[in-house]
Design a protein around this motif. Sequence first.
Motif, PDB file in Angstrom:
ATOM      1  N   MET A 155      22.939   0.221   7.386  1.00 50.44           N
ATOM      2  CA  MET A 155      21.745   0.181   6.558  1.00 50.44           C
ATOM      3  C   MET A 155      20.593  -0.413   7.368  1.00 50.44           C
ATOM      4  SD  MET A 155      21.235  -1.498   2.812  1.00 50.44           S
ATOM      5  CE  MET A 155      20.147  -2.892   2.875  1.00 50.44           C
ATOM      6  N   LEU A 156      19.467   0.236   7.311  1.00 44.24           N
ATOM      7  CA  LEU A 156      18.286  -0.267   7.998  1.00 44.24           C
ATOM      8  C   LEU A 156      17.721  -1.463   7.253  1.00 44.24           C
ATOM      9  CD1 LEU A 156      16.648   3.153   8.784  1.00 44.24           C
ATOM     10  CD2 LEU A 156      17.814   1.658  10.386  1.00 44.24           C
ATOM     11  N   ASP A 157      16.923  -2.244   7.936  1.00 48.29           N
ATOM     12  CA  ASP A 157      16.360  -3.457   7.355  1.00 48.29           C
ATOM     13  C   ASP A 157      15.031  -3.147   6.654  1.00 48.29           C
ATOM     14  OD1 ASP A 157      16.238  -6.153   6.740  1.00 48.29           O
ATOM     15  OD2 ASP A 157      15.161  -6.644   8.593  1.00 48.29           O
ATOM     16  N   PHE A 158      15.011  -3.261   5.338  1.00 49.01           N
ATOM     17  CA  PHE A 158      13.802  -3.067   4.551  1.00 49.01           C
ATOM     18  C   PHE A 158      13.507  -4.355   3.809  1.00 49.01           C
ATOM     19  CE2 PHE A 158      15.613   1.144   5.048  1.00 49.01           C
ATOM     20  CZ  PHE A 158      14.523   1.838   5.549  1.00 49.01           C
ATOM     21  N   ASP A 159      12.254  -4.783   3.876  1.00 46.30           N
ATOM     22  CA  ASP A 159      11.894  -6.022   3.200  1.00 46.30           C
ATOM     23  C   ASP A 159      11.240  -5.734   1.853  1.00 46.30           C
ATOM     24  OD1 ASP A 159       9.279  -5.269   3.797  1.00 46.30           O
ATOM     25  OD2 ASP A 159       9.045  -6.726   5.413  1.00 46.30           O
ATOM     26  N   LYS A 160      10.816  -6.804   1.199  1.00 43.22           N
ATOM     27  CA  LYS A 160      10.221  -6.684  -0.139  1.00 43.22           C
ATOM     28  C   LYS A 160       8.979  -5.806  -0.124  1.00 43.22           C
ATOM     29  CE  LYS A 160      12.066 -11.162  -1.295  1.00 43.22           C
ATOM     30  NZ  LYS A 160      11.856 -12.564  -1.169  1.00 43.22           N
ATOM     31  N   LEU A 161       8.175  -5.909   0.918  1.00 41.68           N
ATOM     32  CA  LEU A 161       6.969  -5.091   1.017  1.00 41.68           C
ATOM     33  C   LEU A 161       7.330  -3.603   1.092  1.00 41.68           C
ATOM     34  CD1 LEU A 161       3.931  -4.763   1.245  1.00 41.68           C
ATOM     35  CD2 LEU A 161       4.145  -5.196   3.710  1.00 41.68           C
ATOM     36  N   ASP A 162       8.351  -3.265   1.893  1.00 38.27           N
ATOM     37  CA  ASP A 162       8.800  -1.870   1.976  1.00 38.27           C
ATOM     38  C   ASP A 162       9.213  -1.361   0.593  1.00 38.27           C
ATOM     39  OD1 ASP A 162       8.571  -1.577   4.815  1.00 38.27           O
ATOM     40  OD2 ASP A 162      10.457  -2.670   5.046  1.00 38.27           O
ATOM     41  N   LEU A 163       9.967  -2.171  -0.128  1.00 38.60           N
ATOM     42  CA  LEU A 163      10.462  -1.759  -1.443  1.00 38.60           C
ATOM     43  C   LEU A 163       9.336  -1.659  -2.466  1.00 38.60           C
ATOM     44  CD1 LEU A 163      13.751  -3.855  -1.474  1.00 38.60           C
ATOM     45  CD2 LEU A 163      13.524  -1.390  -1.048  1.00 38.60           C
ATOM     46  N   ARG A 203       8.243   1.835  -4.261  1.00 39.79           N
ATOM     47  CA  ARG A 203       8.112   1.966  -5.721  1.00 39.79           C
ATOM     48  C   ARG A 203       6.750   2.579  -6.089  1.00 39.79           C
ATOM     49  NH1 ARG A 203      10.491  -1.598 -10.150  1.00 39.79           N
ATOM     50  NH2 ARG A 203       9.669  -0.546 -11.976  1.00 39.79           N
ATOM     51  N   LEU A 204       5.694   2.092  -5.463  1.00 36.64           N
ATOM     52  CA  LEU A 204       4.363   2.645  -5.726  1.00 36.64           C
ATOM     53  C   LEU A 204       4.292   4.136  -5.368  1.00 36.64           C
ATOM     54  CD1 LEU A 204       1.808  -0.061  -4.526  1.00 36.64           C
ATOM     55  CD2 LEU A 204       2.054   0.871  -6.824  1.00 36.64           C
ATOM     56  N   ILE A 205       4.872   4.484  -4.231  1.00 35.34           N
ATOM     57  CA  ILE A 205       4.844   5.879  -3.786  1.00 35.34           C
ATOM     58  C   ILE A 205       5.561   6.779  -4.789  1.00 35.34           C
ATOM     59  CG2 ILE A 205       5.744   7.472  -2.035  1.00 35.34           C
ATOM     60  CD1 ILE A 205       5.204   5.195   0.029  1.00 35.34           C
ATOM     61  N   ILE A 227       4.793   3.260   5.619  1.00 41.24           N
ATOM     62  CA  ILE A 227       5.091   4.607   5.124  1.00 41.24           C
ATOM     63  C   ILE A 227       5.747   5.425   6.239  1.00 41.24           C
ATOM     64  CG2 ILE A 227       4.052   6.802   4.399  1.00 41.24           C
ATOM     65  CD1 ILE A 227       2.014   5.093   2.788  1.00 41.24           C
ATOM     66  N   ASN A 228       5.207   5.323   7.450  1.00 45.53           N
ATOM     67  CA  ASN A 228       5.798   6.024   8.594  1.00 45.53           C
ATOM     68  C   ASN A 228       7.245   5.581   8.811  1.00 45.53           C
ATOM     69  OD1 ASN A 228       3.335   7.270   8.933  1.00 45.53           O
ATOM     70  ND2 ASN A 228       2.733   6.011  10.685  1.00 45.53           N
ATOM     71  N   LYS A 229       7.502   4.281   8.667  1.00 40.86           N
ATOM     72  CA  LYS A 229       8.855   3.740   8.817  1.00 40.86           C
ATOM     73  C   LYS A 229       9.772   4.311   7.739  1.00 40.86           C
ATOM     74  CE  LYS A 229      11.228  -0.665   7.999  1.00 40.86           C
ATOM     75  NZ  LYS A 229      11.006  -2.080   7.696  1.00 40.86           N
ATOM     76  N   LEU A 230       9.294   4.388   6.503  1.00 36.63           N
ATOM     77  CA  LEU A 230      10.102   4.938   5.406  1.00 36.63           C
ATOM     78  C   LEU A 230      10.416   6.417   5.641  1.00 36.63           C
ATOM     79  CD1 LEU A 230       8.290   3.218   2.406  1.00 36.63           C
ATOM     80  CD2 LEU A 230      10.638   2.759   3.182  1.00 36.63           C
ATOM     81  N   GLU A 231       9.452   7.137   6.207  1.00 38.38           N
ATOM     82  CA  GLU A 231       9.669   8.559   6.494  1.00 38.38           C
ATOM     83  C   GLU A 231      10.630   8.749   7.673  1.00 38.38           C
ATOM     84  OE1 GLU A 231       5.540  10.661   5.008  1.00 38.38           O
ATOM     85  OE2 GLU A 231       5.583   9.803   7.030  1.00 38.38           O
ATOM     86  N   VAL A 279      11.975  11.161   1.815  1.00 34.58           N
ATOM     87  CA  VAL A 279      12.300  12.488   2.346  1.00 34.58           C
ATOM     88  C   VAL A 279      11.325  13.577   1.917  1.00 34.58           C
ATOM     89  CG1 VAL A 279      14.752  12.005   2.643  1.00 34.58           C
ATOM     90  CG2 VAL A 279      13.934  12.969   0.488  1.00 34.58           C
ATOM     91  N   SER A 280      10.499  13.306   0.910  1.00 32.70           N
ATOM     92  CA  SER A 280       9.613  14.358   0.439  1.00 32.70           C
ATOM     93  C   SER A 280       8.421  13.784  -0.313  1.00 32.70           C
ATOM     94  CB  SER A 280      10.386  15.300  -0.487  1.00 32.70           C
ATOM     95  OG  SER A 280       9.531  16.268  -1.041  1.00 32.70           O
ATOM     96  N   TRP A 281       7.322  14.504  -0.231  1.00 34.70           N
ATOM     97  CA  TRP A 281       6.135  14.197  -1.022  1.00 34.70           C
ATOM     98  C   TRP A 281       5.914  15.331  -2.026  1.00 34.70           C
ATOM     99  CZ3 TRP A 281       3.132   9.772  -0.661  1.00 34.70           C
ATOM    100  CH2 TRP A 281       3.454   8.907   0.389  1.00 34.70           C
TER     101      TRP A 281
END
Length: 164
Positions: free
Chosen positions: A1-9, A13-15, A41-45, A51-53
Amino acid sequence: MLDFDKLDLDLLRLIVEEPRAGVREYSRRLNIARNTAQSRINKLESSGVLVSWRPQIDLAPLGYTVMAFVHVHIAQSHLEPTLDRLTRIPELIEANTVSGDGDLLCRFVARDNSHFGEVLQEVNGTEGVLRTRSEIVLSRRVWPRSIPIVAKLRTDQNSGRING
């Protein structure tokens, strides 16, 4: 599992909740720099989380009012060529390899029950398909969703159950 912090999450959620808001609005709501939002966002992609917009489309108003799940049994070692043939059926909107009953669990749509019968005949006539078992959806109670898991991850981070 990659490391995602509270800001990423929080950003994820907003996205999901408001995909059309845009990077500037996400950064404003999260009180972060626009470049920070964009890099997250680039990191999440790039990590494969986002995976999709694409918008989620309800096909019923377009005339496809019947939805069915079909368990497809496939001849041994013919999964890929059979799946390739099945994807040529436009009414196939999702397919997953599964354990249990059948090799594939597919979701199909149709205009009505008669049309679904025609689609099912096409599936059963596909080379490599041994047999099918179908279940017509009476009503959709919960649309595909991810926000509850994002919220759970956020809660788990706050309680210290996961790192982030």
